[in-house]
Design an enzyme around this catalytic site. Structure first.
Site, PDB file in Angstrom:
ATOM      1  N   CYS A   2       0.835  -1.201   0.000  1.00 25.19           N
ATOM      2  CA  CYS A   2       0.000   0.000   0.000  1.00 25.19           C
ATOM      3  C   CYS A   2       0.870   1.251   0.000  1.00 25.19           C
ATOM      4  O   CYS A   2       2.042   1.219   0.376  1.00 25.19           O
ATOM      5  CB  CYS A   2      -0.904   0.026   1.230  1.00 25.19           C
ATOM      6  SG  CYS A   2      -1.913  -1.455   1.417  1.00 25.19           S
TER       7      CYS A   2
ATOM      8  N   ARG B 160       1.500   1.287  -5.956  1.00 27.39           N
ATOM      9  CA  ARG B 160       1.654   0.394  -4.810  1.00 27.39           C
ATOM     10  C   ARG B 160       0.348  -0.299  -4.427  1.00 27.39           C
ATOM     11  O   ARG B 160       0.346  -1.194  -3.581  1.00 27.39           O
ATOM     12  CB  ARG B 160       2.181   1.171  -3.603  1.00 27.39           C
ATOM     13  CG  ARG B 160       3.522   1.836  -3.831  1.00 27.39           C
ATOM     14  CD  ARG B 160       3.988   2.554  -2.585  1.00 27.39           C
ATOM     15  NE  ARG B 160       4.282   1.615  -1.521  1.00 27.39           N
ATOM     16  CZ  ARG B 160       5.468   1.061  -1.303  1.00 27.39           C
ATOM     17  NH1 ARG B 160       6.476   1.351  -2.093  1.00 27.39           N
ATOM     18  NH2 ARG B 160       5.650   0.217  -0.315  1.00 27.39           N
TER      19      ARG B 160
ATOM     20  N   TRP C 249      -3.706  -1.904  -1.335  1.00 27.50           N
ATOM     21  CA  TRP C 249      -3.618  -3.211  -1.969  1.00 27.50           C
ATOM     22  C   TRP C 249      -4.122  -4.192  -0.924  1.00 27.50           C
ATOM     23  O   TRP C 249      -3.489  -4.406   0.108  1.00 27.50           O
ATOM     24  CB  TRP C 249      -2.182  -3.527  -2.371  1.00 27.50           C
ATOM     25  CG  TRP C 249      -2.042  -4.776  -3.196  1.00 27.50           C
ATOM     26  CD1 TRP C 249      -2.188  -4.878  -4.548  1.00 27.50           C
ATOM     27  CD2 TRP C 249      -1.716  -6.093  -2.724  1.00 27.50           C
ATOM     28  NE1 TRP C 249      -1.983  -6.182  -4.948  1.00 27.50           N
ATOM     29  CE2 TRP C 249      -1.695  -6.939  -3.849  1.00 27.50           C
ATOM     30  CE3 TRP C 249      -1.457  -6.631  -1.470  1.00 27.50           C
ATOM     31  CZ2 TRP C 249      -1.417  -8.309  -3.750  1.00 27.50           C
ATOM     32  CZ3 TRP C 249      -1.186  -7.993  -1.365  1.00 27.50           C
ATOM     33  CH2 TRP C 249      -1.156  -8.818  -2.491  1.00 27.50           C
TER      34      TRP C 249
ATOM     35  N   ASN D  81       0.530   0.133   6.082  1.00 23.79           N
ATOM     36  CA  ASN D  81       1.033  -0.739   5.023  1.00 23.79           C
ATOM     37  C   ASN D  81       1.743  -1.897   5.700  1.00 23.79           C
ATOM     38  O   ASN D  81       2.717  -1.690   6.425  1.00 23.79           O
ATOM     39  CB  ASN D  81       1.999   0.024   4.106  1.00 23.79           C
ATOM     40  CG  ASN D  81       2.719  -0.891   3.135  1.00 23.79           C
ATOM     41  OD1 ASN D  81       2.183  -1.908   2.720  1.00 23.79           O
ATOM     42  ND2 ASN D  81       3.940  -0.544   2.773  1.00 23.79           N
ATOM     43  N   GLY D  82       1.263  -3.117   5.477  1.00 29.08           N
ATOM     44  CA  GLY D  82       1.887  -4.272   6.104  1.00 29.08           C
ATOM     45  C   GLY D  82       0.837  -5.266   6.552  1.00 29.08           C
ATOM     46  O   GLY D  82      -0.331  -5.210   6.172  1.00 29.08           O
TER      47      GLY D  82
ATOM     48  N   GLU E  54      10.727 -14.026 -18.921  1.00 30.35           N
ATOM     49  CA  GLU E  54      10.338 -12.635 -18.691  1.00 30.35           C
ATOM     50  C   GLU E  54       9.263 -12.202 -19.687  1.00 30.35           C
ATOM     51  O   GLU E  54       8.318 -11.482 -19.330  1.00 30.35           O
ATOM     52  CB  GLU E  54      11.567 -11.732 -18.801  1.00 30.35           C
ATOM     53  CG  GLU E  54      11.289 -10.244 -18.698  1.00 30.35           C
ATOM     54  CD  GLU E  54      10.709  -9.802 -17.363  1.00 30.35           C
ATOM     55  OE1 GLU E  54      10.238  -8.653 -17.279  1.00 30.35           O
ATOM     56  OE2 GLU E  54      10.724 -10.614 -16.400  1.00 30.35           O
TER      57      GLU E  54
ATOM     58  N   LYS F 224       5.616 -10.846 -18.546  1.00 25.84           N
ATOM     59  CA  LYS F 224       5.082  -9.550 -18.957  1.00 25.84           C
ATOM     60  C   LYS F 224       3.691  -9.705 -19.566  1.00 25.84           C
ATOM     61  O   LYS F 224       2.787  -8.919 -19.294  1.00 25.84           O
ATOM     62  CB  LYS F 224       6.023  -8.874 -19.959  1.00 25.84           C
ATOM     63  CG  LYS F 224       7.218  -8.216 -19.332  1.00 25.84           C
ATOM     64  CD  LYS F 224       6.823  -7.004 -18.513  1.00 25.84           C
ATOM     65  CE  LYS F 224       7.883  -6.687 -17.480  1.00 25.84           C
ATOM     66  NZ  LYS F 224       7.928  -7.622 -16.337  1.00 25.84           N
TER      67      LYS F 224
ATOM     68  N   GLU G 189       1.187 -10.446 -16.830  1.00 27.15           N
ATOM     69  CA  GLU G 189       0.974  -9.322 -15.912  1.00 27.15           C
ATOM     70  C   GLU G 189       0.004  -8.288 -16.463  1.00 27.15           C
ATOM     71  O   GLU G 189      -0.862  -7.803 -15.728  1.00 27.15           O
ATOM     72  CB  GLU G 189       2.314  -8.627 -15.614  1.00 27.15           C
ATOM     73  CG  GLU G 189       3.214  -9.357 -14.653  1.00 27.15           C
ATOM     74  CD  GLU G 189       4.517  -8.610 -14.424  1.00 27.15           C
ATOM     75  OE1 GLU G 189       4.976  -8.569 -13.282  1.00 27.15           O
ATOM     76  OE2 GLU G 189       5.075  -8.074 -15.408  1.00 27.15           O
TER      77      GLU G 189
ATOM     78  N   HIS H  76       9.226 -32.791 -24.331  1.00 28.60           N
ATOM     79  CA  HIS H  76       9.144 -33.549 -23.081  1.00 28.60           C
ATOM     80  C   HIS H  76       7.850 -33.265 -22.320  1.00 28.60           C
ATOM     81  O   HIS H  76       7.801 -33.385 -21.096  1.00 28.60           O
ATOM     82  CB  HIS H  76      10.350 -33.247 -22.198  1.00 28.60           C
ATOM     83  CG  HIS H  76      11.647 -33.688 -22.801  1.00 28.60           C
ATOM     84  ND1 HIS H  76      12.002 -35.011 -22.927  1.00 28.60           N
ATOM     85  CD2 HIS H  76      12.670 -32.974 -23.347  1.00 28.60           C
ATOM     86  CE1 HIS H  76      13.186 -35.113 -23.498  1.00 28.60           C
ATOM     87  NE2 HIS H  76      13.621 -33.877 -23.778  1.00 28.60           N
TER      88      HIS H  76
ATOM     89  N   LYS I 126       3.487  -2.528  -7.419  1.00 26.85           N
ATOM     90  CA  LYS I 126       4.859  -2.386  -7.885  1.00 26.85           C
ATOM     91  C   LYS I 126       5.871  -2.965  -6.900  1.00 26.85           C
ATOM     92  O   LYS I 126       6.770  -3.694  -7.280  1.00 26.85           O
ATOM     93  CB  LYS I 126       5.150  -0.895  -8.118  1.00 26.85           C
ATOM     94  CG  LYS I 126       6.555  -0.593  -8.626  1.00 26.85           C
ATOM     95  CD  LYS I 126       6.728  -1.047 -10.038  1.00 26.85           C
ATOM     96  CE  LYS I 126       8.060  -0.614 -10.617  1.00 26.85           C
ATOM     97  NZ  LYS I 126       8.285  -1.199 -11.949  1.00 26.85           N
TER      98      LYS I 126
END
Length: 617
Positions: A2, A27, A74, A100-101, A490, A494, A497, A513, A612
């Site tokens: 947050c 955030r 968040w 935040n936490g 990556e 992306k 996301e 395989h 983020k």
């Protein structure tokens, strides 16, 4: 995760807090809210959704106080509802808090407070924390002789708390007082002219001041008017160290771009130049790093490297692993930082640790670093957050100097990490067996990387056309070999996301395989296939896909020649040295994901469920 902002000063607090929240929205953006203190009363505005909605719905004329706190959420405890949005008030109306936490023992504290007739309206752990502060505040008939009653109440509360927090606390009885504290969640104090700002990130306060104090874990700051004092939980005084923020607010502005992600993709040539600046030897044969705090002799004695990171940074670590083993012949192991401290990993005595984190606040990476240090190992860091917790607690490290990255999906920070990883491989190689000639060749290749990235960016219009063609699909595979497999990973990350398309990455030879069972006409495959020693091997994997009706996108170097019709779409990048290839190959993957997400109407800079900086475990 947050974002929090607190303000005490001479100006009206609400516009400053709202501007700060807007800059902290990366955030968390499930809900947003603020409260200001006026005439001994809290005036609160909060709303589900983005900060912009809060700005539009907040009656500016009715919020005229010069002391206030704000929060962009968040969600952790409790759903995305107006009731769960911050700030929270204690049930007696005395205390307001943003947080935040995660408070891990909030259930036990809540049970205790229920026996003391405290009421709860939300599902959050934060409201529990707020009421516990109110409980201690009500219990204290008078302040401790050396500190305010509010500070004493916050301190006593935090002694009972297990978990992580960055908090700002106001009291209706204290019109000019704000208490902030941190444990595991970042907090920064901005020291302005007759005003003080507290925030999760410098981006929220740099428009007011560039003088900042980075708080450490276990520290509290008591703000009263234009004065502040910092102390620890056990009441030890702390002398503040005021640092200067080295970038200005214009660097965090969108400018002429549609999204921050787009802006940051096109900033990569400059970010790469900044990563290299002043870091090559005069003879042009090796890299030099001023902040490693480890001698060349000790580096030569290092028999093994361990890299810990999360998400995108882990992919950079995996590329670095390949390059160090290739150029320096040192065994390297890459591990998920979130797993490292919970495993009983056998560690060799001459092991050197590296952690990689863009923000320098990633809670899992920070925990892995501390675990390695607890076991007696030296830990160096690659990070972009000057003044961050990891930067301050590591034994040494390398700053990326990529500038602020606002988009949730990392772009320029990632390629900057790739550049530093290649430079580190060069540096370690030159300490060992790499020749002067080979060193000069790699230095020249690295110096040429920004120009090659600019060439790759010139393919943007073509990549946009390809992306629009594939935006309707729901599954994709990304494939590469050796140092390009982490780049494929990556690329898949992306796409997941920001476009919400399911994507997976594999080494190209692993297709047969098992994953080849997924191939059909509705599952495109993206191959990274440069003209190198494995070109024909990768082409064989492509032919296996083609034979089963799978669409193929090929990202290849300009000197490659494909069998006619093998790839449905081809994106060409410049030929380059293997140390630079991962950087250049990343560019089309970033652009592809970006344009797919735009075509699908996704919120590119604020993808759902993400934030983020991951500061909760």
């Amino acid at each position: 995760m947050c974002g929090i902002v607190g303000y005490v000063g001479q100006a009206i607090a609400a516009p400053i807090i709202l501007e700060g929240l807007k800059r902290l929205e990366y955030r968390g953006y499930d809900s947003a809210g603020l409260t200001v203190l006026e005439d001994g009363r809290f005036k609160i505005a909060k709303q589900i959704g983005r900060v912009e909605g809060l700005i539009k719905s907040t009656p500016a004329k009715s919020l005229t106080g010069s002391v206030g706190i704000g929060h962009t959420r968040w969600a952790t405890h409790g759903g995305v509802t107006n009731t769960n949005a911050h700030p929270h008030l204690s049930s007696d109306g005395k205390i307001a808090i943003i947080h935040n936490g995660v408070i891990e023992n909030f259930t036990a504290i809540k049970k205790f407070l229920l026996t003391k007739d405290y009421a709860f309206s939300s599902e959050t752990d934060t409201e529990v924390l707020c009421n516990l502060i109110a409980y201690h505040y009500a219990k204290e008939s008078e302040a401790a002789p050396d500190e305010s009653r509010l500070l004493d109440s916050v301190r006593k509360t935090l002694l009972h708390v297990e978990g992580t927090y960055g908090i700002c606390v106001l009291c209706a009885d204290c019109p000019q007082e704000l208490i902030a504290a941190r444990q595991g969640s970042p907090l920064i104090l901005g020291v302005g002219q007759d005003e003080l700002v507290i925030a999760s990130d410098v981006s929220a306060l740099v428009s007011r001041t560039q003088n900042v104090v980075y708080l450490n874990d276990g520290e509290l700051v008591a703000i009263n008017g234009s004065a502040f004092q910092i102390s620890t939980l056990d009441k030890a005084g702390v002398s503040p160290v005021i640092d200067q923020v080295t970038w200005n607010i214009e660097e965090a502005e969108l400018g002429d771009f549609s999204h921050f992600m787009e802006k940051e993709i096109f900033e990569q040539p400059t970010a790469l130049e900044n990563a290299m600046r002043g870091r090559f030897s005069e003879d042009g044969s090796t890299a030099i790093f001023g902040g490693l705090n480890i001698s060349a002799h000790d580096l030569r004695d290092t028999s093994r490297l361990m890299i810990c990171a999360c998400g995108t940074a882990l992919h950079a670590g995996l590329v670095t692993e390949h390059l160090i083993e290739r150029f320096a012949r040192i065994p390297v192991e890459c591990d998920h930082a979130s797993e490292f401290r919970y495993r009983n990993t056998p560690l060799f005595a001459q092991t050197l640790f590296f952690v990689i984190s863009q923000s320098g606040e990633t809670i899992d990476t920070l925990a892995a670093m501390r675990e390695a240090q607890r076991k007696g190992f030296k830990v160096l860091a690659i990070n972009n957050g000057v003044g961050s917790t990891i930067a301050r607690q590591a034994d040494g490290g390398i700053y990326q100097h990529a500038g602020p990255e606002i988009g949730v999906a990392s772009t320029k920070a990632f390629t900057s990490q790739l550049m530093l990883g290649a430079m580190l491989a060069l540096y370690l190689g030159r300490l060992r067996d790499m020749s002067f000639r080979d060193g000069v060749e790699i230095v020249n290749a690295l110096k040429g990387a920004p120009a090659l990235v600019r060439q790759a960016l010139e393919q943007a219009d073509h990549i946009k056309t390809v992306a629009q063609k594939y935006a309707r699909y729901y599954d994709m595979l990304f494939l590469g070999r050796l140092e390009l497999f982490p780049i494929a990973s990556e690329g898949a990350l992306k796409l997941k996301e920001i476009s919400y398309i399911h994507a997976e990455a594999y080494p190209a030879a692993e297709m047969k395989h098992g994953p080849i069972a997924l191939i059909n006409s509705e599952c495109p495959s993206v191959f990274i296939v440069p003209a190198n020693e494995l070109f024909n091997k990768v082409v064989s994997s492509m032919q296996e896909i083609k034979a089963r009706g799978g669409p193929i996108i090929a990202i290849t170097t300009s000197d490659a020649e494909f069998p006619p019709g093998l790839a449905d779409d081809v994106i060409t990048i410049p030929c380059c040295h293997e140390a630079v290839l991962p950087i250049v190959a990343t560019i089309p993957l970033q652009l592809f994901s970006y344009y797919v997400a735009v075509e699908r109407g996704c919120d590119v800079d604020k993808p759902r469920n993400l934030a983020k900086s991951v500061t909760v475990e």
